[in-house]
Design a protein around this motif. Sequence first.
Motif, mmCIF file in Angstrom:
data_model
loop_
_atom_site.group_PDB
_atom_site.id
_atom_site.type_symbol
_atom_site.label_atom_id
_atom_site.label_comp_id
_atom_site.label_asym_id
_atom_site.label_seq_id
_atom_site.Cartn_x
_atom_site.Cartn_y
_atom_site.Cartn_z
ATOM 1 N N ILE A 110 0.874 -1.183 0.000
ATOM 2 C CA ILE A 110 0.000 0.000 0.000
ATOM 3 C C ILE A 110 0.906 1.227 0.000
ATOM 4 O O ILE A 110 1.711 1.406 0.919
ATOM 5 N N VAL A 111 0.784 2.040 -1.021
ATOM 6 C CA VAL A 111 1.653 3.211 -1.184
ATOM 7 C C VAL A 111 0.816 4.478 -1.065
ATOM 8 O O VAL A 111 -0.179 4.648 -1.778
ATOM 9 N N GLY A 112 1.225 5.358 -0.162
ATOM 10 C CA GLY A 112 0.568 6.656 -0.039
ATOM 11 C C GLY A 112 1.120 7.626 -1.062
ATOM 12 O O GLY A 112 2.328 7.876 -1.113
ATOM 13 N N LEU A 113 0.253 8.160 -1.906
ATOM 14 C CA LEU A 113 0.651 9.047 -2.999
ATOM 15 C C LEU A 113 0.014 10.413 -2.798
ATOM 16 O O LEU A 113 -1.205 10.520 -2.621
ATOM 17 N N GLY A 114 0.817 11.446 -2.798
ATOM 18 C CA GLY A 114 0.303 12.803 -2.645
ATOM 19 C C GLY A 114 0.058 13.473 -3.970
ATOM 20 O O GLY A 114 0.275 12.899 -5.046
ATOM 21 N N GLU A 115 -0.400 14.725 -3.911
ATOM 22 C CA GLU A 115 -0.692 15.484 -5.117
ATOM 23 C C GLU A 115 0.568 15.827 -5.901
ATOM 24 O O GLU A 115 0.492 16.216 -7.065
ATOM 25 N N ASP A 116 1.748 15.687 -5.268
ATOM 26 C CA ASP A 116 3.000 15.924 -5.987
ATOM 27 C C ASP A 116 3.465 14.690 -6.751
ATOM 28 O O ASP A 116 4.555 14.662 -7.319
ATOM 29 N N GLY A 117 2.634 13.638 -6.768
ATOM 30 C CA GLY A 117 2.941 12.447 -7.536
ATOM 31 C C GLY A 117 4.218 11.764 -7.071
ATOM 32 O O GLY A 117 4.436 11.620 -5.865
ATOM 33 N N PRO A 118 5.076 11.361 -7.982
ATOM 34 C CA PRO A 118 6.268 10.602 -7.603
ATOM 35 C C PRO A 118 7.284 11.404 -6.806
ATOM 36 O O PRO A 118 8.142 10.830 -6.140
ATOM 37 N N ARG A 155 -7.616 9.097 -10.459
ATOM 38 C CA ARG A 155 -6.846 10.313 -10.190
ATOM 39 C C ARG A 155 -5.444 9.979 -9.705
ATOM 40 O O ARG A 155 -4.465 10.608 -10.098
ATOM 41 N N HIS A 156 -5.313 8.976 -8.848
ATOM 42 C CA HIS A 156 -4.003 8.578 -8.359
ATOM 43 C C HIS A 156 -3.149 8.008 -9.495
ATOM 44 O O HIS A 156 -1.956 8.304 -9.597
ATOM 45 N N LEU A 157 -3.756 7.174 -10.323
ATOM 46 C CA LEU A 157 -3.006 6.599 -11.442
ATOM 47 C C LEU A 157 -2.513 7.691 -12.388
ATOM 48 O O LEU A 157 -1.409 7.596 -12.941
ATOM 49 N N SER A 158 -3.322 8.744 -12.554
ATOM 50 C CA SER A 158 -2.917 9.824 -13.458
ATOM 51 C C SER A 158 -1.730 10.609 -12.917
ATOM 52 O O SER A 158 -1.013 11.257 -13.683
ATOM 53 N N LEU A 159 -1.528 10.574 -11.591
ATOM 54 C CA LEU A 159 -0.407 11.293 -10.980
ATOM 55 C C LEU A 159 0.902 10.524 -11.079
ATOM 56 O O LEU A 159 1.969 11.074 -10.779
ATOM 57 N N LEU A 160 0.827 9.258 -11.505
ATOM 58 C CA LEU A 160 2.004 8.394 -11.504
ATOM 59 C C LEU A 160 2.469 8.141 -12.940
ATOM 60 O O LEU A 160 1.816 7.406 -13.689
ATOM 61 N N PRO A 161 3.585 8.717 -13.362
ATOM 62 C CA PRO A 161 4.074 8.494 -14.729
ATOM 63 C C PRO A 161 4.439 7.023 -14.960
ATOM 64 O O PRO A 161 4.806 6.302 -14.026
ATOM 65 N N ALA A 162 4.367 6.603 -16.212
ATOM 66 C CA ALA A 162 4.669 5.215 -16.554
ATOM 67 C C ALA A 162 6.097 4.842 -16.196
ATOM 68 O O ALA A 162 6.375 3.671 -15.872
#
Length: 402
Positions: free
Chosen positions: A9-17, A39-46
Amino acid sequence: MSEAPWLTIVGLGEDGPDGLCAASRSALARAEIVFGPPRHLSLLPARETAPGAERLDWPVPFADGVTRLMGLRGRQVVVLASGDPFWFGAGAVLARRLSRGEWRAFPGRATFSLAAARLGWPLERTACLGLHAAPLARLRPQMAPGQRLIVLLRDGTAVAELCDYLVAQGFGATGLTVMECLGGPRERLTESCAEALADQSFAAPVCVALEVAGQGAVLPLASGRPDSWFDNDGQITKRPIRALTLSALAPRPGEHLWDIGGGSGSIGIEWLLADPSLTATTIEPRADRAARIAGNAARLGVEQLQVVTGAAPAALDRLPPPDAVFVGGGLGPELLAHLVRLPGRPRLVANAVTLETEALLVAAQAEHGGDLLRVALSSVAPIGPKRGWKSAYPVVQWRWAR
């Protein structure tokens, strides 16, 4: 070495990676599946995930995603959550479904911490509430001038609902700081007060910091709240007797109460107000009173009160076992015999007004022990043009534990 957990389980903020720790990046680099809200997936680049890693959108309702996740056992899965997944987040829900060796978690920066950092508020003296999936009435016990709160809301439209609620409760002067997309490039802070903010629009994710102000009624902290807080038809354990009864019930963290013969629900509601870890079930034979109890509980922010419509002892079957039992009405020989046979060591408190019920309690104390207390109260009432003491019916209380 023990086998690595299949779920991270990874906590992801609005600043993404940018806000990810090394351990979170390592888990993402090895993941076969990355599962999270769009929304979370969109914050994480491939580039942050393993080549060929599958991305799955978490469905609505949330429970459907939990079911789907359980079907992925045996594969390396990363679930994305907001900030700290264990502070009003998804982490605790998932951990309850899994053994300790199946999962691990790497929290990000909590929204509450970011909000406090923007305002300079000490978190240890600030109430933090997650209202994204809970009613706004959860705020009611906290509504007192000078109180500071940080609340998470469902979406931008919930800000107007919050303002309407505060105004309706008499706290329209409450100062608000609306914080959109904290920690990311879209971050925006808006300061106003509840009565002036309702018409503005805001983007999710959103939290609001409140400095409570206004002339609204403040719910006292001590047990024995004024009767006026409870809608009732006259069937209510009155304030002084309620205070004595809650003292006799002596709630302790994590305990469960049976409130038999709920009336207005005042005993069960005040039990729940004593501590958020407490739970309670109110049993009331009349459907209209049961509905009134549920309404009182919801209005005072303890909507989790379980209300059962039925007569005891039959209605007690299959209820969660109690740590304490209160009987405020309907006590008879059959119910009393049932209660003294309950397993464990629940505390029993019963109040009697009639001579018949008083005789039952006197006989029970002689047979089983415990404490008997007789309370006779008087209040000032007019006698013609002057005043005098008017006596209420005396109450006999039996407190017993095996």
